[in-house]
Design a protein around this motif. Structure first.
Motif, short mmCIF file in Angstrom:
data_model
loop_
_atom_site.label_atom_id
_atom_site.label_comp_id
_atom_site.label_asym_id
_atom_site.label_seq_id
_atom_site.Cartn_x
_atom_site.Cartn_y
_atom_site.Cartn_z
N ASN A 860 0.83 -1.21 0.00
CA ASN A 860 0.00 0.00 0.00
C ASN A 860 0.86 1.26 0.00
N LEU A 861 1.99 1.20 0.71
CA LEU A 861 2.91 2.34 0.71
C LEU A 861 3.45 2.58 -0.69
N MET A 862 3.79 1.52 -1.40
CA MET A 862 4.32 1.67 -2.78
C MET A 862 3.26 2.22 -3.72
N ILE A 863 2.02 1.74 -3.57
CA ILE A 863 0.96 2.23 -4.44
C ILE A 863 0.66 3.69 -4.15
N THR A 864 0.68 4.07 -2.87
CA THR A 864 0.40 5.44 -2.47
C THR A 864 1.52 6.39 -2.88
N ASN A 865 2.76 5.90 -2.83
CA ASN A 865 3.93 6.73 -3.16
C ASN A 865 4.62 6.14 -4.39
N PRO A 866 4.29 6.62 -5.58
CA PRO A 866 4.85 6.02 -6.82
C PRO A 866 6.37 6.07 -6.89
N SER A 867 7.00 7.00 -6.16
CA SER A 867 8.46 7.10 -6.22
C SER A 867 9.15 6.13 -5.28
N LEU A 868 8.40 5.42 -4.47
CA LEU A 868 8.99 4.50 -3.50
C LEU A 868 9.37 3.19 -4.20
N ARG A 869 10.57 2.70 -3.89
CA ARG A 869 11.02 1.41 -4.40
C ARG A 869 11.35 0.49 -3.23
#
Length: 1555
Positions: A860-869
């Motif tokens: 969910n964090l990745m989907i919410t923050n597109p720049s997160l890897r």
């Protein structure tokens, strides 16, 4: 590879490119042929270490394998293709040689350690820092000789005899040099094969030369002594034909020649740096003697300015230290020592083994030993003092704390936009344009950045809506002639101006003078006037209506020009007008489009009333303005379309605030965290920092966060689950942060009626709670502020300030960002955030609910923050060629897709990374390849970030290219941290202050002037390209690199890097908040420092730094922990020395001797000599200085007093014991390991058994030992010693004992509640009574815990075991001394050794009786209960009979009984310790059960001694209330009801505010 590339390029012909190699094999050929074999070796070596429990000398770590490739010979040894028969690949076990014709197995020669061996011994401290120890030892020798001279003054050194005696320090230096040369060979013996031949010759020659000087210097010195005797006379006869002193002086000059040359090179550092970094064979030949040829640690010299700064620092410090040592420690002891040595041998009160010892050397040794230890320790104290002063001065010059209160913020706010323009706005265009920009700062850009900051505070619920409106800078509205400052600066200014207008009756000048006294009052008046006109003109349609407003405006303007405003207007009627405008603004603000007719009528009526008040009541000549318009109704037609815009309503809100806010906004914001962030951001703009480059030109960077299994996001179940006290996390957070919870409910427009109603918004509440814990969600939110900040700054860079209007809404940038793909693209190019979730792949496939929840939350964090890897290690079952499957490992990088993660990269690994190294550093190492850019910021899982700090990231990154560093560009940029967990409890506050002082004033001094700052954990920023080509940012060897962070700093420094520290930017950090959590953290750090002491990094830096930088390095790393240990050992040495003097009767005979009555005072002072310093308490000094700098010294003094009242001294003294225990144990026995601390919310009660398990060996045993020492010293010395002297001598020691024994209970919530005490006692008895240690956890059984506590003894070396046994023998002195003081022995004046022998017979009889009872319980306890009772009865009768005989016949007394117990208990403990040390031998015998039962008995006794005071105090209810107040004073100061929180009461009326 480089050579091949050169050959390819040089052989290339025009138009033809035929590579001289052909590709063969599969895609992973390089992995299989090169990487895999090396990995296999590392894996086998790591397995050989048995998780770090085996001695470092028996297995090769990362450094050994890395340094194997530093020599060109490695390629000859390995060959190509690599020869599996090479010693590098040799198995660690016996293998069968296939080429051997015989069947017997032989051992293949295995590659040895490379260049260095990490041997567990304290001698590493001398080996690594021999120059420092030599300096202190020689200085001590010289000062003793001078103090012993007849005059005893420093000037006596010019006397011939004294000078000759002082010159003996060179003989001592020769001995120390010999010791160093011998240690180089002995400690490095297992790496001897790996050394080059030249290095072996060098070591041997150094050893031979050291022996030669050790012989030459004493012989030549003996010739200079007149009337020599003994051995000196024998040596003198060899060289009696030579002039007496000249040959010794010549020998000393020759011996000192290398040091003189070194000092000359120290003066001309640039030359030395060039020479050391040179690879010329001639230069290397000349430097061969002074240093080994190594790839690292060459030419580590700073510029002349830095050299002068840290050299001056240490010269001043050493002058103070040596002067203090001479005049306070050494000189006062000389005369008493002379008296003691001149006394005849006094009578002993025990059997003395050395009765003919001359000059009372036993007493002299006892008196001097503590002073010698204090001498070697107190440099750490002087460092604490000097670093505090230096750090304070440095911080003041850095402009820290210039804006520390809201009042200071208000007074300096007008200068903030200009400072903002100079620091955070890039230059545009020509030099002339730059000067114009500096003169006229871009208020619009400042407004947008400031508003983004304030909006972020509101999003984080640190502000209420009203506070946000008061702090916001409007970026909308009509043009005004003044800048629209935040309303909190202008609040109450309009009501004050109205009062001024009412009081002024005569002249306009007086009114203007009063208004202009405060510039913000003038700004408010002008802005209100112009904004009111703007609002009126925007809603008026008819020309006639506009004409009325025009005539009023012109009348005011004419009156002001003629300075007749006071005469022509009734200003005392202005409050009536202000009230009408307030009503008008309310109507405009709340305009309802569904009922426009009614609202229009109300607005029109109000406007008519306003005009009438102005023309009829206020203007003396204004009656004709409305009459001239005739009978037509004014303001019948209005244009209210503007009211639909948010920006227009914001204008109304701001104007209404200015008109109606009567109270001062000096306390806005009320939230302490919001105040701190606003003041720090404002203050940082005035500090020195590079000017921000444009976003397009800035360095690109990545952020890397290692994650294992910590909390990602609190679930509703986590938040509502009560602990044993009935407290849930959510309930606790609502009580700790009540204002933030109110702001949160206001933000989501929710007014809960009760607990059940609150659950309707549980999703938002989970995020609110997670943002207040130490969760991954909080860290990700903070790091993603970088991206938001870059987008805003990129938009500002692309918009011309001249064309940049201010007619947009508050949310303008959100609208612009969504529509500007360019800003987002540039932000994505410049910033990458990688979270290395080591077990993400396992969590993804796991069926465990907790793991699955973590996976979904990370997704969910990745989907919410597109720049997160997210990077993770994927474990795949892959088929092999022979039909089986094997585990294959990959490093995988994924990002968020629409619903699931999307794989970006997959890199095959040779094996599992954590099999060859520590978990956290390997977690970082495998993911570092996925980071991008030129810089890399390492962020831990317990950290946070703030958007206002993210705006300064461009400035920080510009430090890498700053010209002020010359050629030595920074490779690590250190940043300060804010500890955000300080408000939880008193313990959290202590820890927060301690950590804050280290990350601010501590690291400030380390970086400047000392130049020894390293990497102490996150959030430092690395030069990524520098470090990934030089070993990465984490060393990962098992155990030795437990503190992986600091080794990257060591590595960076040794490879030519430069580490700096910058305090204009900060990052949030969470810390441990409970006593057990804090102690686990301190234990982990102490373990890490113990391992550092053994490491090659410490050795190389200690040997290769110049002398003064080496001192800085020592006292700020391992030296701090060694000094802490020496502080504790000083107490032991002092008390055992007193025990010797008291029990032998020497102290009494010396003090009571009538010949010494005139010198009793001096003798008493000598007997009482000890360190009055507690090193733990000195941690408060930097805290006070830093708080004084940043909050004011009055606040610092107040906080210091409060800390002492809350027993901070007890806490720091207790942690001194933690550092000492784990540091010493790690060096002697190993056992260092990563200790998870939890980092949760700790307001729970730890059970007595849990505290006992944690602190028994580190504190309780040592505390009880010191307690017995103090009691014996008190009892047996009270007859001849004054009580005042005893208290003076031992007060700090009693405090130490009390802290070590009871601090865990004092800082344990609800420890003194009666019911908790009863439950703890029941749990303790159950834990002690559970038998059977196999298969049971340490929490279930005492036996399991007792066996686990001896793990370090089972895995240690024979040398360490022998040392343990020798140290344990100290407990025998109690019995030996006390038996001679029993009335039985005193009455017969018996000093025979037989008295002691008889005491051992008694001791053995007691042990035999206990063994008989134990055997009887096992044999007869179940089936023959009667026999067991008879046995116990006979033993009891025998005991009574023996005691009766002793009382009647031998005159035994009750005091003798207690004294015997006091003497025999330590003896039993000694037997127990020796039995534990010999456990491998005793486990196979019947004695082991006896040892275990003896241990159980002692544990029961110690537990009872600790529990009795707790049980007694629990009877009194006020004690528990006092403890609660003590622990949670911070919360009480915020009005919290902690006692009810601890009691779990939930109906405290918190929802009444929302009714």
């Amino acid at each position: 590879m480089a050579r091949d590339l050169h050959d390819i390029i040089s052989d290339r012909r025009e138009g033809l490119f035929d590579p001289p190699f052909q590709r063969e094999g599969s895609d992973d050929a390089f992995l299989q042929l090169v990487i895999q074999p090396i990995y296999s070796v590392m894996q086998k070596e790591a397995a050989r270490s048995k998780r770090g429990t085996v001695s470092h000398s028996k297995w090769r770590n990362y450094d050994d394998l890395n340094e194997y490739f530093w020599s060109k010979k490695c390629f000859k040894k390995l060959g190509w293709p690599m020869d599996e028969a090479a010693d590098f690949f040799a198995e660690t076990t016996r293998t069968k040689n296939e080429t051997e014709q015989h069947d017997h197995a032989i051992r293949r020669r295995r590659a040895s350690k490379t260049n260095f061996v990490e041997v567990r011994t304290f001698l590493h401290l001398f080996r690594s820092f021999d120059r420092m120890w030599a300096f202190f030892i020689l200085s001590f020798q010289a000062m003793v000789i001078i103090a012993w001279s007849p005059s005893g003054t420093l000037s006596s050194i010019f006397e011939a005899d004294v000078f000759r005696n002082v010159s003996t320090i060179f003989i001592t230096a020769a001995f120390l040099n010999f010791l160093q040369a011998m240690l180089e060979i002995i400690l490095n013996w297992k790496a001897w094969k790996s050394l080059e031949c030249s290095q072996r010759i060098r070591c041997l020659l150094k050893f031979v030369v050291a022996i030669a000087w050790l012989i030459i210097l004493p012989i030549t010195y003996s010739s200079s002594i007149q009337n020599p005797t003994g051995l000196v006379k024998f040596f003198s006869s060899w060289i009696r034909n030579v002039q007496s002193e000249s040959i010794y002086n010549f020998a000393v000059a020759l011996y000192m020649l290398p040091n003189i040359l070194s000092a000359l090179f120290f003066i001309f550092l640039p030359i030395r740096g060039i020479l050391e970094r040179s690879n010329s064979r001639i230069i290397r030949f000349f430097l061969w003697w002074t240093q080994p040829k190594l790839y690292v640690a060459r030419g580590m010299y700073e510029d002349i300015c830095s050299l002068l700064k840290y050299t001056t620092f240490w010269i001043l410090l050493l002058i103070c230290k040596l002067a203090f040592s001479f005049y306070v420690e050494i000189s006062p002891l000389v005369e008493p020592t002379r008296i003691i040595m001149s006394l005849e041998r006094p009578p002993y009160e025990w059997h003395e083994f050395f009765p003919n010892l001359q000059h009372n050397l036993g007493v002299v040794t006892t008196v001097w030993a503590p002073i010698v230890m204090v001498y070697f320790m107190d440099t750490q104290i002087w460092y604490a003092i000097f670093s505090t002063i230096c750090g304070g001065v440095n911080g003041a010059f850095s402009r820290l704390g210039e804006i520390r209160t809201l009042g200071m913020l208000r007074s300096r706010f007008e200068a903030i936009p200009r400072a903002f323009a100079k620091k955070l706005v890039p230059y545009h265009g020509s030099h002339f344009k730059r000067e114009e920009e500096d003169k006229t700062p871009p208020f619009d850009k400042f407004a947008d950045i400031w508003n983004a900051f304030i909006n972020s505070l509101r999003e984080e619920d640190l502000l209420s809506n009203r506070e946000k409106n008061l702090l916001i800078v409007p970026s909308s509205g009509g043009e005004t002639s003044v800048f629209q400052w935040p309303p909190f600066l202008l609040a109450s200014k309009i009501p004050i101006a109205l009062d001024m207008a009412k009081s002024v009756k005569k002249k306009d000048e007086e009114l203007m003078k009063r208004i202009k006294q405060d510039p913000y009052t003038e700004y408010a008046v002008i802005e209100c006037y112009e904004t009111l006109l703007d609002i009126l003109y925007s809603i008026i349609v008819e020309q006639s209506d506009k004409k009325v407003v025009d005539r009023i405006r012109e009348s005011i303007k004419d009156s002001m020009e003629r300075k007749s405003l006071v005469k022509e207007f009734r200003l005392d009627e202005l409050p009536q007008l202000s009230a009408k405008f307030d009503k008008l603004l309310t109507l405009l603000k709340d305009y309802d489009e569904n009922d426009p007719v009614k609202k229009n009528t109300q607005i029109a009526n109000l406007l008519q009333d306003i005009m009438e008040i102005i023309t009829q009541d206020i203007m003396k000549d204004g009656q004709g303005i409305l009459k001239d318009e005739g009978q037509k109704q004014l303001f019948a037609n209005l244009n209210l379309n503007s009211l639909r815009h948010v920006a227009w309503r914001e204008k109304c809100i701001r104007l209404q605030l200015l008109l109606t806010t009567k109270e001062s906004a000096i306390y806005v914001p009320t939230n302490l965290e919001a105040r701190r962030r606003i003041t720090f951001f404002a203050n940082s703009l005035f500090m020195k920092m590079p000017r921000a480059p444009p976003v397009r030109s800035m360095m690109s960077f990545s952020v890397l966060t290692p994650y294992f299994k910590e909390e990602v996001l609190f679930s509703p179940e986590d938040l509502d689950r009560p602990n044993e006290d009935g407290i849930s996390i959510l309930f606790y957070l609502r009580k700790i942060y009540p204002d933030e919870f109110r702001n949160f409910l206001e933000r989501i427009h929710f007014k809960p009626r009760d607990e059940d109603h609150l659950k309707e918004r549980m999703k938002e509440i989970c995020y609110w709670a997670s943002y207040r814990g130490q969760t991954l969600t909080r860290t990700v939110r903070g790091m993603m502020y970088y991206r938001r900040a870059l987008e805003i700054q990129c938009l500002q860079d692309t918009i011309d300030p001249a064309k940049f209007g201010r007619d947009r809404s508050i949310e303008s940038y959100q609208e612009l960002q969504s529509g500007s793909e360019m800003a987002q693209d540039i932000a994505d190019i410049k910033f990458t955030y990688v979270v290395s979730c080591q077990v993400y792949g396992m969590q993804k496939t796991s069926k465990d609910e907790k793991d699955k929840s973590c996976y979904l939350n990370i997704l969910n964090l990745m989907i919410t923050n597109p720049s997160l890897r997210v990077a993770y290690i994927d474990e795949v079952e892959a088929p092999t060629g022979n039909g089986t499957t094997e585990k294959t490992y990959y490093s995988v990088l994924v990002k968020g897709g629409e619903k699931y993660d999307e794989e970006i990269y997959r890199i095959k690994l040779p094996g599992k990374p954590t099999d060859i190294g520590e978990g956290k550093p390997e977690n970082q190492n495998h993911a570092i390849i996925f980071t991008r850019g030129e810089a890399l910021q390492a962020i831990d899982m317990n950290q946070d970030n703030y958007i206002e700090e993210a705006f300064k990231m461009r400035n920080v990154l510009a430090e890498f290219e700053s010209r002020k560093y010359g050629k030595r560009k920074p490779t690590i940029l250190g940043l300060r941290e804010h500890i955000f967990t300080g408000s939880v409890s008193s313990l959290a506050w202590f820890m927060s202050n301690q950590e804050t002082s280290f990350v601010t004033i501590g690291q400030r001094v380390l970086a400047n002037p000392l130049k020894v700052r390293f990497h102490y954990g996150h959030p430092d920023i690395f030069d990524r390209l520098f470090h990934i080509t030089r070993g990465g940012i984490s060393k990962a060897s098992k155990t030795i690199n437990l503190s992986e962070d600091i080794f990257s700093g060591f590595n960076s420094t040794m490879r030519g890097g430069n580490v700096t520290h910058h305090e204009y930017m900060q990052v949030g950090k969470g810390r441990d908040v409970g006593m057990n959590q804090i102690s686990s953290f301190e234990a982990k750090v102490a373990n890490g420092n113990g391992e550092q002491t053994l490491s090659r990094d410490i050795y190389r830096l200690g040997r290769r730094f110049d002398f003064y930088r080496m001192l800085s390095f020592y006292f700020t790393t391992v030296g701090f922990y060694f000094s802490s240990m020496v502080t504790v050992l000083t107490v032991y040495v002092f008390l055992y020395g007193r025990l010797y003097l008291v029990m032998s009767g020497l102290e009494k005979s010396i003090l009571m001797d009538p010949r010494n009555q005139q010198n009793v005072k001096a003798l008493e002072n000598a007997m009482a000599s000890q360190s009055i310093f507690q090193l733990g308490l000195l941690l408060v000094l930097p805290m006070v200085m830093e708080v004084g700098l940043e909050k004011g010294f009055r606040t610092a003094l107040g906080e210091f007093v409060i800390m002492q009242l809350q027993l901070a001294s007890v806490f720091f003294t207790f942690q001194l014991g933690t550092k000492t225990h784990y540091y010493g144990r790690t060096i002697l026995h190993g056992g260092a390991k990563y200790r998870p601390t939890g980092r949760g919310f700790v307001v729970y009660h730890a059970k007595f058994a849990e505290n006992y398990r944690m602190y028994s060996r580190s504190h309780f045993v040592k505390g009880l030992e010191l307690l017995i020492l103090l009691v014996v010293y008190l009892v047996y010395g009270s007859s001849y010693r004054s009580s005042n002297l005893y208290l003076f001598v031992t007060c700090s020691m009693w405090f130490l004992v009390a802290s070590w024994l009871f601090a865990p209970f004092i800082f344990n919530p609800s420890c003194f509640e009666w019911q908790k005490t009863v439950d703890d006692w029941t749990d303790w008895r159950k834990w002690m009574g559970n038998r059977g240690g196999i298969g049971m956890s340490v929490e279930q059984s005492w036996e399991a815990w007792w066996i686990s506590e001896q793990d370090h003894l089972r895995k240690t070396s024979i040398r360490a075991l022998l040392l343990e046994i020798i140290i344990s023998l100290r407990f025998l002195i109690y019995q030996y001394g006390i038996v001679y003081h029993l009335n039985i022995a005193v009455a017969r004046h018996n000093r025979s050794i037989m008295v002691y022998a008889v005491s051992w017979v008694v001791m053995l009889l007691v042990l035999v009786v206990l063994k008989m009872v134990s055997i009887g319980r096992q044999k007869f306890g179940t089936d023959l209960q009667l026999m067991f009772r008879i046995l116990k009865g006979l033993l009891f009768l025998g005991f009574v009979s023996v005691m009766a005989v002793l009382f009647v016949v031998l005159n035994l007394t009750i005091s003798d009984v207690f004294a015997s117990i006091l003497g025999f208990l330590p003896t039993g403990w000694c037997i127990l310790l020796i039995g534990q040390a010999c456990s491998p031998l005793l486990r196979r015998t019947m004695l082991w059960d006896s040892i275990m039962e003896l241990g159980r008995s002692y544990e029961n006794i110690m537990g009872l001694i600790l529990f009795l005071p707790i049980g007694f105090l629990s009877w009194f209810p006020f004690v528990s209330e006092f403890q609660t107040r003590l622990l949670f004073n911070q919360a009480f100061s915020r009005g919290l009801q902690i006692s009810r929180i601890l009691a779990g009461e939930k109906n405290i009326g918190e929802f009444s505010d929302f009714e």
